[in-house]
Design an enzyme around this catalytic site. Structure first.
Site, short mmCIF file in Angstrom:
data_model
loop_
_atom_site.label_atom_id
_atom_site.label_comp_id
_atom_site.label_asym_id
_atom_site.label_seq_id
_atom_site.Cartn_x
_atom_site.Cartn_y
_atom_site.Cartn_z
N PRO A 2 0.82 -1.21 0.00
CA PRO A 2 0.00 0.00 0.00
C PRO A 2 0.86 1.26 0.00
O PRO A 2 1.73 1.43 0.84
CB PRO A 2 -0.78 -0.11 1.31
CG PRO A 2 -0.61 -1.52 1.77
CD PRO A 2 0.70 -1.96 1.23
N GLU A 3 0.61 2.09 -0.95
CA GLU A 3 1.20 3.42 -0.95
C GLU A 3 0.09 4.39 -0.58
O GLU A 3 -1.04 3.97 -0.33
CB GLU A 3 1.79 3.74 -2.33
CG GLU A 3 2.97 2.85 -2.70
CD GLU A 3 4.25 3.66 -2.92
OE1 GLU A 3 4.29 4.82 -2.52
OE2 GLU A 3 5.19 3.09 -3.48
#
Length: 270
Positions: A2-3
Site C-alpha cells: 500500500p502506498e
DNA sequence: AAATTCTCCTGAAGGC
DNA sequence: TGCCTTCAGGAGAATT
C-alpha cells in the site's frame, strides 16, 4: 504494497460502513505487528463511537470520542469490511467489531501497526514530526527548496523522507523523478529551484493519478484478490530495469539507494 | 546534525 | 519435485 493512494482508497472504502457506529470490541488474534498491539486497547476503545476516518501520510486515523486508533498497513496490510459470520483466514490478525460489520485486518508480513492515542492525535510520536501532505498546498516549491538547501543526500531519498513530505513511497518516487527528468542520485542541494518546482508537480500528479486508479480498483480491494491500483497504471520506470525508456528508448538502469531499488533513464534524467 | 545502514517479516522467485 | 538462498520494502531505530 500500500502506498498513499491505496491508503486513501482504504479509508474511503471503510468509512461509509463504520462512521457513526459503535465499536463493540477489538478482536486481536495476533498482536505481534511492527509494534505490539497494546494489551489494553480493547478496554480503552470498546464502547466508543467512531466519529470519522481520516488519513495522515500512510496512517489510517480512526477518530473516536476520547482519542483515535492509528493504523498503518505496512507492506502487505489491508483492511476490508466483512460480516460477523465470515471466518477469519490465516494472517487476519485483528477485527474491529462494529455494530453492523467488522473491519478485518490482514497482513502477512506484519509490518503494519495498530496503536491508540488520546486527543490530540498529532501528539503521537509517529505523527508529530511528519511533513506536509503532498496533495495540499502545504507541499510546494518553497517547502521543498528549503528542505533541499545544502543537503548532500540524493534527491530520491529526500522525497521519501516522511519528515520532508509524507506519502511518497519507492514506486512513486521513481515515477515522479522520471516525470520530472531528474536523476535520483543527484544531490538534493544541487537541484535547481526551477526543477524542484517541476518535481513538486510531478509528485502531485503521480499520486493523484494513482488515487484515481485506486478508486477504480476499490471493488477488487474489498473483494480480496486483485492487484493493487498501481499495477494497472502505466509505470514508466519502476520494475522496468533493462527495458527501453519510453521517451528515448535507452535501456533503463537500476541502482540501490537507501536499500531501495531505484530505476531511471541515464539519458532523460539528469 | 546529517547520512547511511539495520531491522522487523513472509511469500515469491530463482538456482541447482 | 524440492530445498535452499535471495529479494522486496515502510519507516523507525541504530550506527557511522
Amino acid at each position: 504494497m500500500p502506498e498513499l493512494p491505496e491508503v486513501e482508497t482504504t479509508c474511503a472504502g471503510i468509512a461509509p460502513h463504520i462512521t457513526g457506529q459503535l465499536l463493540r470490541k477489538v478482536e486481536v488474534r495476533d498482536g505481534r505487528l511492527r509494534w505490539p498491539i497494546p494489551e489494553d486497547l480493547n478496554e480503552i476503545v470498546a464502547g466508543q463511537t467512531l466519529v470519522k476516518v481520516t488519513r495522515r501520510g500512510k496512517y489510517v486515523l480512526m477518530h473516536f470520542q476520547t482519542g483515535g486508533l492509528i493504523g498503518h498497513l505496512g507492506m502487505t496490510g489491508s483492511m476490508r469490511i466483512v460480516t460477523a459470520d465470515e471466518p477469519p483466514a490465516y494472517h487476519d490478525h485483528f477485527d474491529l467489531c462494529f455494530d453492523d460489520c467488522l473491519v478485518r485486518y490482514r497482513d502477512p508480513r506484519r509490518f503494519g501497526s495498530l496503536l491508540w492515542q488520546d486527543y490530540p492525535l498529532e501528539e503521537h510520536a509517529l505523527l508529530a514530526d511528519l511533513g506536509p501532505e503532498p496533495l495540499t498546498d502545504d507541499f510546494n516549491v518553497d517547502v521543498l527548496h528549503t528542505a533541499c538547501k545544502g543537503k548532500k543526500q540524493p534527491i530520491k531519498t529526500l522525497i521519501m523522507d516522511s519528515k520532508k513530505v509524507v506519502g511518497v513511497g519507492n514506486i512513486y518516487a521513481n515515477e515522479a523523478l522520471f516525470m520530472a527528468g531528474i536523476n535520483p542520485n543527484r544531490q538534493a542541494g544541487r537541484v535547481s529551484r526551477k526543477r524542484l518546482a517541476v518535481l513538486v508537480e510531478a509528485i502531485k500528479q503521480v499520486l493523484a493519478d494513482a488515487i484515481k486508479q485506486g478508486g477504480t480498483t476499490l471493488r477488487n480491494f474489498v473483494d480480496s484478490e486483485g492487484n493493487p491500483g498501481y499495477f494497472k497504471q502505466q509505470l514508466q520506470v519502476y520494475g522496468r530495469t533493462g527495458k527501453p525508456c519510453r521517451h528515448c528508448g535507452e535501456a533503463l538502469i537500476e541502482v540501490r539507494l537507501g536499500q531501495r531499488s531505484t530505476v531511471y533513464c541515464r539519458h532523460c534524467q539528469r
